[in-house]
Scaffold this motif. Structure first.
Motif, PDB file in Angstrom:
ATOM      1  N   ALA A  88       7.169  -9.431 -46.544  1.00 50.00           N
ATOM      2  CA  ALA A  88       7.426 -10.643 -45.901  1.00 50.00           C
ATOM      3  C   ALA A  88       8.047 -10.303 -44.560  1.00 50.00           C
ATOM      4  O   ALA A  88       8.710 -10.833 -43.918  1.00 50.00           O
ATOM      5  CB  ALA A  88       9.191 -10.905 -47.539  1.00 50.00           C
ATOM      6  N   GLY A  89       8.828  -9.334 -45.162  1.00 53.70           N
ATOM      7  CA  GLY A  89       9.088  -8.021 -43.337  1.00 53.70           C
ATOM      8  C   GLY A  89       8.057  -8.098 -42.339  1.00 53.70           C
ATOM      9  O   GLY A  89       8.124  -8.568 -41.090  1.00 53.70           O
ATOM     10  N   ALA A  92      -1.342 -19.431 -46.300  1.00 51.57           N
ATOM     11  CA  ALA A  92      -1.170 -19.344 -44.325  1.00 51.57           C
ATOM     12  C   ALA A  92      -0.672 -20.276 -43.266  1.00 51.57           C
ATOM     13  O   ALA A  92       0.575 -20.143 -42.588  1.00 51.57           O
ATOM     14  CB  ALA A  92      -2.316 -18.861 -44.145  1.00 51.57           C
ATOM     15  N   PRO A  93      -1.594 -22.019 -43.836  1.00 52.98           N
ATOM     16  CA  PRO A  93      -0.991 -22.575 -42.791  1.00 52.98           C
ATOM     17  C   PRO A  93       0.402 -23.063 -43.388  1.00 52.98           C
ATOM     18  O   PRO A  93       1.200 -23.534 -42.070  1.00 52.98           O
ATOM     19  CB  PRO A  93      -1.459 -23.879 -43.063  1.00 52.98           C
ATOM     20  CG  PRO A  93      -2.468 -23.329 -43.940  1.00 52.98           C
ATOM     21  CD  PRO A  93      -2.269 -21.996 -44.621  1.00 52.98           C
ATOM     22  N   LEU A 101      14.041 -16.902 -39.628  1.00 50.85           N
ATOM     23  CA  LEU A 101      12.497 -16.783 -40.253  1.00 50.85           C
ATOM     24  C   LEU A 101      12.661 -16.174 -41.829  1.00 50.85           C
ATOM     25  O   LEU A 101      11.797 -16.515 -42.553  1.00 50.85           O
ATOM     26  CB  LEU A 101      12.705 -16.184 -38.952  1.00 50.85           C
ATOM     27  CG  LEU A 101      10.309 -15.903 -38.622  1.00 50.85           C
ATOM     28  CD1 LEU A 101       9.995 -17.596 -39.398  1.00 50.85           C
ATOM     29  CD2 LEU A 101      10.299 -15.179 -37.643  1.00 50.85           C
ATOM     30  N   ARG A 102      13.377 -14.781 -41.774  1.00 50.42           N
ATOM     31  CA  ARG A 102      13.121 -14.369 -42.452  1.00 50.42           C
ATOM     32  C   ARG A 102      13.611 -14.549 -44.280  1.00 50.42           C
ATOM     33  O   ARG A 102      12.441 -15.077 -44.628  1.00 50.42           O
ATOM     34  CB  ARG A 102      13.920 -13.381 -43.143  1.00 50.42           C
ATOM     35  CG  ARG A 102      13.514 -11.521 -44.136  1.00 50.42           C
ATOM     36  CD  ARG A 102      14.171 -10.561 -44.199  1.00 50.42           C
ATOM     37  NE  ARG A 102      14.083  -9.582 -42.943  1.00 50.42           N
ATOM     38  CZ  ARG A 102      14.502  -9.953 -42.167  1.00 50.42           C
ATOM     39  NH1 ARG A 102      15.697 -10.290 -41.290  1.00 50.42           N
ATOM     40  NH2 ARG A 102      14.062  -9.072 -40.493  1.00 50.42           N
ATOM     41  N   THR A 108      11.083 -17.534 -49.031  1.00 46.56           N
ATOM     42  CA  THR A 108      11.338 -18.692 -49.786  1.00 46.56           C
ATOM     43  C   THR A 108       9.551 -19.072 -49.796  1.00 46.56           C
ATOM     44  O   THR A 108       9.224 -19.582 -50.925  1.00 46.56           O
ATOM     45  CB  THR A 108      11.926 -19.793 -49.020  1.00 46.56           C
ATOM     46  OG1 THR A 108      13.678 -19.690 -49.089  1.00 46.56           O
ATOM     47  CG2 THR A 108      12.213 -20.992 -50.541  1.00 46.56           C
ATOM     48  N   VAL A 109       9.086 -19.393 -48.135  1.00 46.21           N
ATOM     49  CA  VAL A 109       7.619 -19.859 -48.788  1.00 46.21           C
ATOM     50  C   VAL A 109       6.929 -19.307 -49.671  1.00 46.21           C
ATOM     51  O   VAL A 109       5.550 -19.827 -50.397  1.00 46.21           O
ATOM     52  CB  VAL A 109       6.798 -20.098 -47.208  1.00 46.21           C
ATOM     53  CG1 VAL A 109       5.377 -20.598 -47.484  1.00 46.21           C
ATOM     54  CG2 VAL A 109       7.761 -21.319 -46.389  1.00 46.21           C
TER      55      VAL A 109
END
Length: 197
Positions: A85-86, A159-160, A183-184, A189-190
Motif C-alpha cells: 500500500a505504501g 491495476a486499472p 490517497l493511502r 481499500t482497493v
C-alpha cells in the motif's frame, strides 16, 4: 520576441512552458502562441523543431509517458520492500501530479493527438492512464511473485481500478490535490482483497 538568440534545450524549455500553461489555464488554453509566449521565444522556434502543433503535443505526451516508464522500473525494484500500500500510494502520487492530470483531458479531446500517440505507442487505452495501469500491473505481478499479495489476485482488474480511483481523487482542477493520507486510504481499500503485506 527576439530572433537569432540561441536557446539551450529548446524542446525541454517548450515542454516546461506547455506544462506551466496547462497548470495555470488548462488544456483549452494550450496553443502554439501560448507555449512560445510562456517560453519567451518566437513562435517560429516551435515550428523549427516540430512539424506542427499536434506533433509538439504528441512529443510532450510521449515525454510524460517516458517518465512513467522510468517510474515503473523504480516501482518494480521496490517490490519486497516497505508495504504494498505504501509503495502504491507513493507511485500514484507521483503519477497524478498536476501536469499528468492536465494532460489526460488534452489527449482525450484531441483526436489528431491521440492518433499520433497511438502511431508511436499502439498500446491502446487512454495514453498516460493506460501506461500508469501497466506500471501498477507490473509492480503487482512482482509482489505476487514474492508472495506479498494473494496468488489469485486479478492484477489485470486491480491495476486499472487503482488508476481510476486515483485519477478521480486528483482530476478536479479547481480543488487542491488530496493529501497523502486520503490517497493511502483509497489504495488500502482497493487492494484489501489482495491480502497485501
Amino acid at each position: 520576441m527576439p530572433t537569432g538568440v540561441h536557446i539551450r534545450d529548446v524542446r525541454e524549455q517548450l515542454f516546461a512552458a506547455a506544462e506551466r500553461v496547462l497548470l495555470r489555464e488548462g488544456p483549452n488554453a494550450l496553443t502554439s502562441r501560448a507555449v512560445t509566449t510562456e517560453a519567451g521565444c518566437a513562435k517560429g522556434v516551435l515550428h523549427r523543431h516540430f512539424p506542427d502543433f499536434d506533433a509538439f503535443l504528441a512529443e510532450l505526451v510521449l515525454d510524460r509517458i517516458r517518465r512513467i516508464d522510468a517510474q515503473a522500473a523504480d516501482l518494480r525494484a521496490s517490490a519486497g520492500t516497505g508495504t504494498v500500500a505504501g509503495n502504491l500510494t507513493e507511485a500514484l502520487a507521483a503519477v497524478f501530479d498536476s501536469v499528468a492530470v492536465s494532460i489526460v483531458p488534452l489527449v482525450t479531446f484531441r483526436d489528431e493527438l491521440r492518433a499520433r500517440i497511438r502511431e508511436a505507442r499502439p498500446a491502446g487505452g487512454v495514453p498516460v492512464l493506460g501506461d500508469a495501469a501497466a506500471m501498477v500491473a507490473g509492480y503487482l505481478a512482482a509482489e505476487r511473485d514474492l508472495g506479498r499479495i494473494v496468488a489469485t489476485t486479478d492484477i489485470d482488474t486491480l491495476a486499472p481500478t487503482l488508476i481510476g480511483a486515483g485519477h478521480l481523487l486528483f482530476a478536479d482542477r479547481d480543488t487542491p490535490p488530496p493529501d497523502i493520507d486520503a490517497l493511502r486510504k483509497v489504495v488500502t481499500t482497493v487492494i484489501a482483497g489482495a491480502g497485501s503485506r
